[in-house]
Design a protein around this motif. Structure first.
Motif, PDB file in Angstrom:
ATOM      1  N   GLN A   9      49.684  54.430  28.994  1.00 47.85           N
ATOM      2  CA  GLN A   9      48.496  54.141  28.191  1.00 47.85           C
ATOM      3  C   GLN A   9      47.217  54.498  28.967  1.00 47.85           C
ATOM      4  O   GLN A   9      46.324  55.163  28.446  1.00 47.85           O
ATOM      5  CB  GLN A   9      48.483  52.649  27.834  1.00 47.85           C
ATOM      6  CG  GLN A   9      47.371  52.223  26.916  1.00 47.85           C
ATOM      7  CD  GLN A   9      47.314  50.681  26.786  1.00 47.85           C
ATOM      8  OE1 GLN A   9      47.422  49.951  27.772  1.00 47.85           O
ATOM      9  NE2 GLN A   9      47.180  50.201  25.579  1.00 47.85           N
ATOM     10  N   ALA A  10      47.152  54.067  30.231  1.00 49.21           N
ATOM     11  CA  ALA A  10      45.932  54.248  31.033  1.00 49.21           C
ATOM     12  C   ALA A  10      45.617  55.732  31.218  1.00 49.21           C
ATOM     13  O   ALA A  10      44.451  56.136  31.150  1.00 49.21           O
ATOM     14  CB  ALA A  10      46.108  53.568  32.371  1.00 49.21           C
ATOM     15  N   ASP A  11      46.653  56.560  31.457  1.00 49.50           N
ATOM     16  CA  ASP A  11      46.434  57.997  31.695  1.00 49.50           C
ATOM     17  C   ASP A  11      46.136  58.732  30.391  1.00 49.50           C
ATOM     18  O   ASP A  11      45.421  59.727  30.364  1.00 49.50           O
ATOM     19  CB  ASP A  11      47.674  58.628  32.341  1.00 49.50           C
ATOM     20  CG  ASP A  11      48.025  57.946  33.641  1.00 49.50           C
ATOM     21  OD1 ASP A  11      47.092  57.442  34.307  1.00 49.50           O
ATOM     22  OD2 ASP A  11      49.220  57.887  33.976  1.00 49.50           O
ATOM     23  N   TRP A  12      46.703  58.238  29.302  1.00 49.85           N
ATOM     24  CA  TRP A  12      46.600  58.942  28.022  1.00 49.85           C
ATOM     25  C   TRP A  12      45.174  58.908  27.449  1.00 49.85           C
ATOM     26  O   TRP A  12      44.740  59.841  26.792  1.00 49.85           O
ATOM     27  CB  TRP A  12      47.586  58.322  27.022  1.00 49.85           C
ATOM     28  CG  TRP A  12      47.458  58.865  25.652  1.00 49.85           C
ATOM     29  CD1 TRP A  12      48.011  60.022  25.169  1.00 49.85           C
ATOM     30  CD2 TRP A  12      46.712  58.304  24.574  1.00 49.85           C
ATOM     31  NE1 TRP A  12      47.656  60.200  23.858  1.00 49.85           N
ATOM     32  CE2 TRP A  12      46.857  59.157  23.471  1.00 49.85           C
ATOM     33  CE3 TRP A  12      45.939  57.147  24.439  1.00 49.85           C
ATOM     34  CZ2 TRP A  12      46.256  58.915  22.246  1.00 49.85           C
ATOM     35  CZ3 TRP A  12      45.339  56.896  23.212  1.00 49.85           C
ATOM     36  CH2 TRP A  12      45.500  57.776  22.136  1.00 49.85           C
ATOM     37  N   LYS A  13      44.435  57.842  27.750  1.00 53.71           N
ATOM     38  CA  LYS A  13      43.098  57.661  27.154  1.00 53.71           C
ATOM     39  C   LYS A  13      42.208  58.870  27.414  1.00 53.71           C
ATOM     40  O   LYS A  13      41.481  59.324  26.533  1.00 53.71           O
ATOM     41  CB  LYS A  13      42.442  56.388  27.679  1.00 53.71           C
ATOM     42  CG  LYS A  13      43.025  55.162  27.000  1.00 53.71           C
ATOM     43  CD  LYS A  13      42.270  53.897  27.303  1.00 53.71           C
ATOM     44  CE  LYS A  13      43.016  52.707  26.772  1.00 53.71           C
ATOM     45  NZ  LYS A  13      42.689  52.132  25.581  1.00 53.71           N
ATOM     46  N   GLN A  14      42.290  59.406  28.621  1.00 49.94           N
ATOM     47  CA  GLN A  14      41.482  60.582  28.978  1.00 49.94           C
ATOM     48  C   GLN A  14      41.932  61.817  28.187  1.00 49.94           C
ATOM     49  O   GLN A  14      41.109  62.600  27.727  1.00 49.94           O
ATOM     50  CB  GLN A  14      41.641  60.837  30.470  1.00 49.94           C
ATOM     51  CG  GLN A  14      40.474  61.576  31.073  1.00 49.94           C
ATOM     52  CD  GLN A  14      40.703  61.861  32.548  1.00 49.94           C
ATOM     53  OE1 GLN A  14      41.441  61.147  33.230  1.00 49.94           O
ATOM     54  NE2 GLN A  14      40.083  62.935  33.031  1.00 49.94           N
ATOM     55  N   VAL A  15      43.256  61.947  28.037  1.00 48.66           N
ATOM     56  CA  VAL A  15      43.818  63.073  27.271  1.00 48.66           C
ATOM     57  C   VAL A  15      43.343  62.983  25.818  1.00 48.66           C
ATOM     58  O   VAL A  15      42.966  63.977  25.194  1.00 48.66           O
ATOM     59  CB  VAL A  15      45.374  63.062  27.330  1.00 48.66           C
ATOM     60  CG1 VAL A  15      45.966  64.236  26.567  1.00 48.66           C
ATOM     61  CG2 VAL A  15      45.863  63.043  28.763  1.00 48.66           C
ATOM     62  N   TRP A  16      43.327  61.765  25.291  1.00 51.90           N
ATOM     63  CA  TRP A  16      42.893  61.530  23.909  1.00 51.90           C
ATOM     64  C   TRP A  16      41.420  61.897  23.730  1.00 51.90           C
ATOM     65  O   TRP A  16      41.057  62.593  22.779  1.00 51.90           O
ATOM     66  CB  TRP A  16      43.136  60.050  23.564  1.00 51.90           C
ATOM     67  CG  TRP A  16      42.589  59.603  22.247  1.00 51.90           C
ATOM     68  CD1 TRP A  16      41.558  58.744  22.033  1.00 51.90           C
ATOM     69  CD2 TRP A  16      43.055  59.980  20.931  1.00 51.90           C
ATOM     70  NE1 TRP A  16      41.356  58.551  20.697  1.00 51.90           N
ATOM     71  CE2 TRP A  16      42.255  59.307  19.995  1.00 51.90           C
ATOM     72  CE3 TRP A  16      44.062  60.825  20.477  1.00 51.90           C
ATOM     73  CZ2 TRP A  16      42.419  59.445  18.616  1.00 51.90           C
ATOM     74  CZ3 TRP A  16      44.241  60.962  19.102  1.00 51.90           C
ATOM     75  CH2 TRP A  16      43.430  60.291  18.189  1.00 51.90           C
ATOM     76  N   GLU A  17      40.578  61.453  24.675  1.00 56.37           N
ATOM     77  CA  GLU A  17      39.139  61.769  24.565  1.00 56.37           C
ATOM     78  C   GLU A  17      38.919  63.267  24.581  1.00 56.37           C
ATOM     79  O   GLU A  17      38.130  63.803  23.810  1.00 56.37           O
ATOM     80  CB  GLU A  17      38.368  61.096  25.706  1.00 56.37           C
ATOM     81  CG  GLU A  17      38.039  59.647  25.385  1.00 56.37           C
ATOM     82  CD  GLU A  17      37.614  58.838  26.598  1.00 56.37           C
ATOM     83  OE1 GLU A  17      37.127  59.428  27.578  1.00 56.37           O
ATOM     84  OE2 GLU A  17      37.806  57.600  26.548  1.00 56.37           O
TER      85      GLU A  17
END
Ligand SMILES: CC(C)(COP(=O)(O)OP(=O)(O)OC[C@H]1O[C@@H](n2cnc3c(N)ncnc32)[C@H](O)[C@@H]1OP(=O)(O)O)[C@@H](O)C(=O)NCCC(=O)NCCS
Length: 191
Positions: A178-186
Motif C-alpha cells: 500500500q505504502a509504495d503504491w500510493k506514489q505509483v497511483w499519483e
C-alpha cells in the motif's frame, strides 16, 4: 447506447469499468479460459467446464469475505475480461490478485494496467489492504511488465514450477505494498 442503460458501475478507471460479475458473463469466460492462447498463461492444464464456472460464481456470491471479483468492461460497455482479489486475509490485510483480459484484441493497449490500478485503488483505499500479492509465469513477459507498471516487485521465484506446452516455466511471485503504491497511483493519475 443500449449498453449504457441501467449500467452497473462499481469503479471507473481511465479506460475500464469494474462491475460485479453476472451469469451472462460466464459463457464468454468459458471460451476465454479454454482458449490455448490464453490458458498458456495460467497454471491450470485441464479444460474448464460450464458447471465449474457456475459453481465458481456461486462461491463468489456466497464467500464475499474471501473473494471480490469484477467483470472488466470498456468505458463503452464491452466486456473484455475479469479481475479479482482472492484468498483475502482480513487480519494481515492482504490478498492475491488474478486478472484476465480475455478479448485478445485488447492486449497491450493499457486495459490490463487500468483494470489493475482501479482494483488496487479499491483494495488499498477502500479495503485498507497492506499488501496485494500475485504470481506470473516466466513465459508471460507482457503480464510481468504490466504488473511492474502497477507497482509490483518480484519477491520470489519457484523454479520450473509448471510444465506448459512442452517446457518448464518458473513461477515468479510479486507483491505491491500500500505504502509504495500510493506514489505509483499519483503518477498514473497525472499521466
Ligand atoms: C496480462 C494482461 C492482464 C496484461 O494486460 P494488457 O492490457 O495486455 O497489458 P498493458 O497494455 O496494460 O501492459 C502491457 C505492457 O507489456 C508490454 N509488452 C507487451 N508484450 C510484451 C512482451 N512480449 N515482452 C515485454 N513486454 C511486453 C506492453 O508494451 C506494455 O508495456 P508499456 O505500456 O510499457 O508499453 C493481459 O495481457 C492478459 O490478460 N493476458 C492473457 C491472460 C494472462 O496473461 N493473465 C495473467 C496471468 S498472471
Amino acid at each position: 447506447m443500449s449498453r449504457q442503460k441501467n449500467r452497473v458501475v462499481f469503479r471507473k478507471g481511465k479506460k475500464v469499468i469494474l462491475r460485479p460479475i453476472c451469469e451472462n458473463d460466464l459463457g464468454r469466460f468459458l471460451v476465454w479460459e479454454n482458449d490455448p492462447e490464453i490458458a498458456k498463461f495460467f497454471s491450470d492444464a485441464l479444460p474448464i467446464y460450464r458447471e465449474e464456472e457456475r459453481d465458481w460464481l456461486r462461491k463468489i456470491h456466497k464467500d464475499k469475505n474471501d473473494h471480490v471479483v469484477f467483470a472488466i468492461d470498456t468505458i463503452k460497455g464491452k466486456n473484455i475480461g475479469s479481475v479479482g482479489l482472492h484468498r483475502i486475509n482480513w487480519i494481515s490485510r492482504h490478498s492475491s490478485l488474478g486478472i484476465m483480459i480475455g478479448n485478445k484484441k485488447y492486449w497491450s493497449n493499457g486495459y490490463g494496467t487500468d483494470a489493475m490500478m482501479t482494483i488496487l485503488e479499491f483494495a488499498f483505499n477502500s479495503l485498507n489492504f497492506h499488501k496485494v500479492n500475485l504470481s506470473v509465469l516466466s513465459s508471460n513477459p507482457r503480464g510481468h511488465r504490466c504488473y511492474v507498471k502497477c507497482g509490483f516487485v518480484d519477491d520470489g521465484c519457484r523454479k520450473q514450477q509448471f510444465f506448459k506446452n512442452g517446457i518448464w516455466v518458473d513461477e515468479i511471485t510479486m507483491s505491491c505494498f500500500q505504502a509504495d503504491w500510493k506514489q505509483v497511483w499519483e503518477q498514473y493519475q497525472s499521466q
